[in-house]
Design a protein around this motif. Structure first.
Motif: not given
Length: 294
Positions: A74, A92, A98, A130-131
């Motif tokens: 993460w 990333q 993510k 992504d989240a």
């Protein structure tokens, strides 16, 4: 009231990396039972006057993750920062993982999409990330269970991330002698910030708290780790049972004296895009300077 899955028996390895230019601390958090990790609040370097972006700070994080042979699960943003630019997409690209932020990013995107006149091509649904975390959401870092607490007030999207016995508070709190963050940005609210701080102080006394910023008040050395117990007892803004009314009065009076952060204009444009620099019609990276816009 939300019940959170607190696990004080898990003690992640936490390493802080201080960025002197922005007084920001970025973190690598490693699962003690595996080679998995997360990065919180990374920094992309910018010479604003020269219009030059570099990645020295992020490269230090990347080098350390690779040196230890870790897998990055993460890349977390505690909020849309107004004082530094995120290096999340750069990290990333190098390491995977993510990118996550609080679900109220959509409120921030709507507000500053208008300020920067971004037009309909700028998506205001958080899809750049992504989240999107809501209060109480759980995610995994290796064998560790982490969860997010919605702690607005500084910004609508602020989240505190709790990983074992460690909580990463973003700008919700500073070290005890630093107090609290400002609450006068669009969408900020001093009363809401007080309520959010109470959520953090309701965590176990032994919970380690990690700051996003430190400014070394009164000439002390830079520091970024304290505990809930220390904050409750000694925080100069909320410690010792400070009332909500007293905090709001102090915070609003103090905020009225503060200057606008030096990097607020580039930071907001980049960070509301998950760290991507906006581009013009020809695909060239550009940053806008709205006059009297904030």
């Amino acid at each position: 009231m939300m019940t959170y899955p607190i696990d004080m028996t898990t003690r992640p390895k936490v390493d802080g990396f201080f960025d002197e230019a922005t007084n920001t601390i970025s973190y690598i958090i490693q699962d003690p039972a595996s080679d998995h990790c997360a990065i919180i609040d990374s920094v992309m370097d910018i010479d604003y006057a020269a219009g030059r972006i570099t990645y020295d700070h992020a490269d230090k994080l990347i080098e350390e993750v690779r040196r230890r042979g870790l897998t990055l699960d993460w890349i977390i943003e505690t909020h849309v920062h107004a004082d530094h630019l995120s290096a999340a997409p750069y990290i990333q690209e190098k390491l995977g993982g993510k990118i996550g932020i609080g679900a109220e990013i959509v409120t921030v995107q709507d507000t500053f999409g208008k300020v920067f006149n971004e037009g309909t091509e700028f998506q205001r649904d958080g899809s750049q990330f992504d989240a999107l975390f809501s209060d109480g959401d759980i995610y995994e870092i290796g064998s560790m269970t982490a969860f997010a607490i919605h702690t607005p007030g500084h910004t609508p999207a602020c989240m505190t991330h709790v990983i074992g016995d460690a909580a990463f508070v973003g700008d919700t709190l500073f070290m005890p002698d630093g107090g609290s963050a400002r609450a006068d940005f669009p969408g900020g609210d001093a009363g809401v910030l007080y309520d959010s701080i109470q959520k953090v102080l309701a965590l176990p006394d032994a919970m380690r708290l990690f700051m996003c910023h430190d400014y070394g008040p009164n000439g002390r050395d830079i520091a970024w780790e304290t505990t809930v117990a220390e904050e409750k007892a000694h925080n100069i803004h909320v410690g010792g049972g400070t009332t909500r009314a007293a905090f709001v009065k102090m915070r609003e009076e103090r905020d009225a004296t503060l200057a606008v952060p030096k990097l607020i204009l580039p930071s907001l444009q980049v960070n509301m895009r998950a760290g991507e620099v906006p581009t013009d019609a020809e695909g060239n990276p550009v940053l806008k300077v709205p006059v009297n816009g904030i």
